[in-house]
Design a protein around this motif. Structure first.
Motif, mmCIF file in Angstrom:
data_model
loop_
_atom_site.group_PDB
_atom_site.id
_atom_site.type_symbol
_atom_site.label_atom_id
_atom_site.label_comp_id
_atom_site.label_asym_id
_atom_site.label_seq_id
_atom_site.Cartn_x
_atom_site.Cartn_y
_atom_site.Cartn_z
ATOM 1 N N PRO A 133 0.743 -1.265 0.023
ATOM 2 C CA PRO A 133 -0.059 0.223 0.154
ATOM 3 C C PRO A 133 0.883 1.250 -0.092
ATOM 4 C CG PRO A 133 0.307 -0.950 2.222
ATOM 5 C CD PRO A 133 0.722 -1.992 1.189
ATOM 6 N N SER A 134 0.204 2.347 -0.384
ATOM 7 C CA SER A 134 0.952 3.566 -0.366
ATOM 8 C C SER A 134 1.381 4.096 1.040
ATOM 9 C CB SER A 134 0.276 4.614 -0.956
ATOM 10 O OG SER A 134 -1.047 4.913 -0.599
ATOM 11 N N LEU A 135 0.494 3.588 2.022
ATOM 12 C CA LEU A 135 0.611 3.909 3.394
ATOM 13 C C LEU A 135 0.388 2.920 4.261
ATOM 14 C CD1 LEU A 135 1.173 6.738 4.816
ATOM 15 C CD2 LEU A 135 -1.097 7.072 4.911
ATOM 16 N N ARG A 136 1.264 2.859 5.253
ATOM 17 C CA ARG A 136 1.170 1.520 6.444
ATOM 18 C C ARG A 136 1.571 2.119 7.467
ATOM 19 N NH1 ARG A 136 3.078 -3.851 4.247
ATOM 20 N NH2 ARG A 136 0.954 -4.113 3.540
ATOM 21 N N GLY A 172 13.102 16.554 -13.676
ATOM 22 C CA GLY A 172 11.941 16.590 -14.464
ATOM 23 C C GLY A 172 10.909 15.702 -14.434
ATOM 24 N N ILE A 173 11.173 14.589 -13.795
ATOM 25 C CA ILE A 173 10.049 13.488 -13.740
ATOM 26 C C ILE A 173 9.965 12.906 -12.480
ATOM 27 C CG2 ILE A 173 10.406 12.777 -16.060
ATOM 28 C CD1 ILE A 173 12.214 10.429 -14.891
ATOM 29 N N PRO A 174 8.620 12.524 -11.882
ATOM 30 C CA PRO A 174 8.394 12.088 -10.587
ATOM 31 C C PRO A 174 9.577 10.962 -10.232
ATOM 32 C CG PRO A 174 6.415 12.142 -11.605
ATOM 33 C CD PRO A 174 7.405 12.540 -12.631
ATOM 34 N N ILE A 175 10.002 10.856 -8.975
ATOM 35 C CA ILE A 175 10.959 9.938 -8.558
ATOM 36 C C ILE A 175 10.563 9.181 -7.273
ATOM 37 C CG2 ILE A 175 13.355 9.534 -7.783
ATOM 38 C CD1 ILE A 175 13.201 10.847 -10.596
ATOM 39 N N PRO A 176 10.409 7.757 -7.444
ATOM 40 C CA PRO A 176 9.853 6.839 -6.186
ATOM 41 C C PRO A 176 10.596 7.201 -4.944
ATOM 42 C CG PRO A 176 11.073 5.499 -7.741
ATOM 43 C CD PRO A 176 11.080 6.785 -8.604
ATOM 44 N N VAL A 177 10.043 7.091 -3.841
ATOM 45 C CA VAL A 177 10.881 7.284 -2.799
ATOM 46 C C VAL A 177 9.636 6.815 -1.558
ATOM 47 C CG1 VAL A 177 9.784 9.845 -2.213
ATOM 48 C CG2 VAL A 177 11.776 8.992 -1.134
ATOM 49 N N ILE A 193 10.132 3.702 -12.765
ATOM 50 C CA ILE A 193 8.678 3.975 -12.615
ATOM 51 C C ILE A 193 8.162 4.794 -11.149
ATOM 52 C CG2 ILE A 193 6.537 2.999 -12.696
ATOM 53 C CD1 ILE A 193 7.449 0.904 -14.693
ATOM 54 N N ALA A 194 7.440 5.631 -10.986
ATOM 55 C CA ALA A 194 7.124 6.140 -9.557
ATOM 56 C C ALA A 194 5.553 6.103 -9.568
ATOM 57 C CB ALA A 194 7.735 7.460 -9.570
ATOM 58 N N PRO A 195 5.182 6.068 -8.277
ATOM 59 C CA PRO A 195 3.888 6.307 -7.764
ATOM 60 C C PRO A 195 3.356 7.848 -8.115
ATOM 61 C CG PRO A 195 4.985 5.480 -5.986
ATOM 62 C CD PRO A 195 5.911 5.752 -7.016
#
Length: 807
Positions: free
Chosen positions: A509-512, A537-542, A647-649
């Motif tokens: 999940p995005s939040l736990r 310039g693009i979203p980065i997963p973190v 690939i990022a959320p």
């Protein structure tokens, strides 16, 4: 007995209706449909807000009115004591309708007695109980039955004033009129013509004292309704178009230039009244009415002023529905009572007894499965309204599953079907039983937004077989959710309609949130997971892993700054501010220390200088404004235009709005994509907490740094929260930073106008026009400033020029 004990008879009439209603509700186990659930949700919001009232705080009152920005709140306010005493279930909430029935029956009696005779009043009260249009809708939590009650009350008070013409009764009418307008705006359709009729009569007869009283009553009504309308007038007007014009087109209602638009309610009158209560009273009036001594012509005309005026103005409304005409029925019941009492001779009494007896049987046959199908359908056309006694719908089980799987969170459930039984509103209602831990939202409405919708929520429900009223894009998002490997089927339920409901959950999940035994006085950042290098310039997963106490986490906003470690490039950075747990933390009755894992994305701007960056973190308490530094893991990332992308959320909501806000500099061209964005992301956060997160974080940052882009975002967050004062200050800061942008002055003019302050609005819009006289929207705003100041000729000149130019 009628003369001696009228109130006892009225109480018995009410008791009969109450027994029938509560028996029906005790047998019914269905779930509320779209509108019913939406209004129940509104009632629960006001019930919760009034648990801790701050009667002398203007900010609290403003927040109270903002709880229902589109729908006037008086029904919700009336429901609050009911919910306090009996709970928040559907059965408890509909107890409000019993109180409405008591007032309604008494008002009908008073009207009949005052205009004709006590017998007419009592018989009218009985008929009011037996009208299908009323006994069906008083079983549902809708605004129309309370509106019927308050309109009838207001008309009754106005009728009493018509007879007595004292200030006291006009003051009472003013209050009742204001409350009617706070119940539903169409109250004006029914009360305007009688009021204007009395105004005209007073002028014609030179009764200046009566005219003064009428004006006083109107002023009192305006004072009662003004606070809510002043706070919400703009959103009310914009949503009004969707509720009338757009809905009428979608439902195929007849346009006003056709005869069908004006005969619509006449054609459905048998459904609302039954043929028995149309034909028998009408024959009595035709055959015997001319001999009826109680038929006072002036009083009959007064009733017709209300009925005909209300009918015509209701017919002007493009969006038509049987329940929109209900406020006419109680007054019409008096006319029907006159018709029944007009029957004379040896058969008069038998006709009345037979008519009422048949009407009682028809009511029971329509509400309970007693048979008599040919008779009831012939005499009362329309649908039966039997209580649902089938298998239970699984809404509570769905909510319980979500809460067990994702504890300590406010969750948003994407509801992809939209049927009367399975829709976003009733999932929100059952979620509201637990203080809104789960809110349903219909997403996947637009094809261009399907992917973002699917990526933005952790929970979805889909359904086999009939999908209900859904757009074409719905099939696309259903396919995504059901086939996306990141979603797993959590549980399935067999529904009473023989379809299957599927509950899908994102994994991970995005939040736990999980409890921890570690005790910490302050919030700590235990881990950060992010690619070692990435392009700008693009979203980065973190992924951030936080720990701390319940209150520190819930109240916390983290100010995250990724700073270039090269001391010569110290002004190269990007931020990732947001509320801890994205503002979704909900401890309920739990307390202690918790770990919060956020899987999200951050956005390094395209113009960022390549190099190595280190994270810095500050904790900001959104309630106390307390701050402290947060120690962070020793992690360095590299911004490299040639790095491999990952690939990022979806970006968190505060970041999405902050990045879009600078488009405000473009005026109308920039506003359209911002409106589209906010309409979409507002679905993901039903409490709109992300706006508060963005506001608090940027207020802190702007206290030490000037930034045009951040100021745009702060202004936008304040506007979307309808915080006029802070929005004005933010826009004035924009003007200070960039005084040559005409749109900044136009935004200031709009904010002043929204706050009903046209004089400074005129100054601001004139400055905008001086900077760029070729923007037609500026002329509109200038015309509105003239209109608000009563300078109608100048206002017309601006609006006339726009019309002539085809704008």
């Amino acid at each position: 007995m009628i003369k001696q004990y009228p109130r006892v008879i009225l109480a018995l009439i009410w008791l009969l209706g109450a027994i029938v209603d509560r028996l029906w509700l005790s047998l019914d186990s269905t779930v509320p449909a779209w509108d019913q659930s939406e209004y129940l949700n509104g009632a629960i919001r006001y019930y919760q807000a009034l648990q801790s009232p701050l009667w002398f705080s203007l900010d609290w009152w403003r927040e109270l009115w903002l709880l229902s920005p589109k729908v006037p709140p008086f029904t919700y306010l009336m429901a609050t004591p009911v919910l306090n005493i009996w709970g928040t279930s559907v059965e408890a909430a509909t107890i409000l309708m019993l109180f409405c029935s008591a007032i309604l029956i008494y008002c009908v009696y008073i009207l009949g007695k005052l205009l004709f005779s006590p017998g007419v009043g009592l018989l009218g009260a009985i008929i009011c109980l037996l009208l299908p249009g009323l006994y069906i809708y008083r079983l549902e939590f809708l605004l129309d039955y309370p509106l019927t009650m308050i309109v009838t009350l207001s008309f009754t008070v106005l009728t009493v004033w018509r007879e007595k013409q004292t200030y006291l009764w006009m003051i009472i009418w003013g209050v009742s009129f204001g409350l009617a307008m706070l119940t539903k705006q169409p109250a004006l359709f029914f009360l305007l013509i009688p009021y204007l009729w009395l105004v005209g009569s007073s002028i014609k007869q030179r009764k200046w004292s009566a005219l003064l009283q009428l004006l006083l009553g109107w002023g009192i009504g305006m004072a009662v309704l003004f606070p809510w309308y002043r706070t919400n007038w703009l959103l009310m007007l914009t949503s009004g178009k969707r509720a009338t014009i757009d809905s009428a087109i979608a439902e195929g209602d007849p346009p006003l230039n056709t005869l069908a638009a004006w005969t619509f309610y006449l054609e459905i009158s048998p459904y609302l009244l039954s043929w028995v209560l149309i034909v028998v009273p009408l024959l009595g009036l035709i055959i015997y009415g001319w001999r009826n001594r109680t038929l006072k012509k002036n009083n009959l005309v007064w009733l017709l002023v209300f009925l005909v005026g209300g009918y015509l103005l209701s017919s002007v409304n493009l969006n038509k529905d049987a329940r929109y005409i209900l406020p006419l029925l109680p007054v019409l019941s008096i006319l029907l009572a006159v018709g029944l009492l007009s029957w004379k001779g040896r058969w008069g009494y038998q006709v009345r007894v037979a008519t009422i007896s048949v009407s009682i049987v028809l009511m029971l046959a329509h509400l309970f499965p007693l048979g008599l199908s040919p008779l009831r359908h012939a005499l009362t056309p329309g649908r039966d309204n039997f209580p649902y006694q089938g298998a239970q719908w699984p809404h509570n089980e769905v909510i319980a599953t979500i809460n067990q799987t994702s504890p300590y969170l406010h969750s948003t459930l994407g509801v992809l079907p939209s049927t009367p039984e399975i829709n976003q509103h009733n999932f929100s209602f059952y979620g509201a039983q637990l203080e809104f831990p789960v809110s349903g939202r219909q997403v996947g409405v637009r094809k261009a937004e399907v992917v973002s919708d699917a990526n933005s929520l952790d929970w979805f429900v889909t359904k086999t077989k009939g999908q209900g009223s859904v757009p074409p894009a719905q099939g696309m998002i259903v396919e995504l959710v059901e086939n996306e490997p990141n979603f797993s089927l959590e549980k399935a339920w067999q529904l009473p309609d023989q379809s299957i409901l599927h509950l899908y959950h994102r994994e991970p999940p995005s939040l736990r949130v999980t409890p921890t035994t570690t005790t910490a006085e302050i919030v700590t950042l235990d881990a950060v997971s992010i690619p070692e290098s990435f392009p700008p310039g693009i979203p980065i997963p973190v992924t951030y892993e936080w720990s701390g106490s319940d209150q520190q986490l819930k109240q916390g906003i983290v100010l995250l700054t990724w700073v270039n470690i090269d001391p010569n490039q110290g002004d190269s950075f990007w931020i990732h501010d947001h509320g801890l747990g994205m503002g979704r933390l909900n401890w309920g009755n739990s307390s202690g220390d918790f770990t919060v894992i956020e899987r999200t994305a951050t956005f390094p701007p395209a113009e960022l200088i390549p190099g190595d960056y280190r994270l810095e973190a500050i904790y900001l308490n959104r309630d106390t404004n307390q701050t402290y530094s947060i120690s962070v893991p020793d992690i360095i990332v590299t911004v490299d235009p040639n790095a491999q992308s990952t690939i990022a959320p979806e970006l968190d909501l505060p970041t999405q709005l902050r990045l879009a806000a600078p488009d405000l500099a473009k005026g109308i061209d920039g506003l359209e994509p911002i409106f589209a964005l906010t309409a979409r992301i507002n679905q993901y956060d039903p409490r709109l907490d992300y706006l508060s997160q963005l506001e608090k974080s940027l207020e802190y940052r702007l206290s030490t740094t000037d930034s045009l882009d951040w100021t745009y975002a702060l202004a936008l967050a304040n506007v979307l929260q309808q915080d006029v004062t802070q929005a004005r200050l933010a826009v004035q800061r924009l003007i200070k930073l960039d005084p040559d942008n005409p749109y900044h002055h136009a935004y200031l003019a709009f904010i002043y106008l929204y706050d009903w302050n046209p004089t400074p609005a005129a100054v601001a819009i004139n400055q905008a026009i001086a900077l760029n006289p070729d923007v037609p929207e500026f002329t509109i705003l200038r015309g509105l400033t003239y209109l608000f100041r009563g300078r109608f000729f100048l206002a017309w000149q601006d609006l006339k020029s726009l019309v002539s130019n085809g704008e």
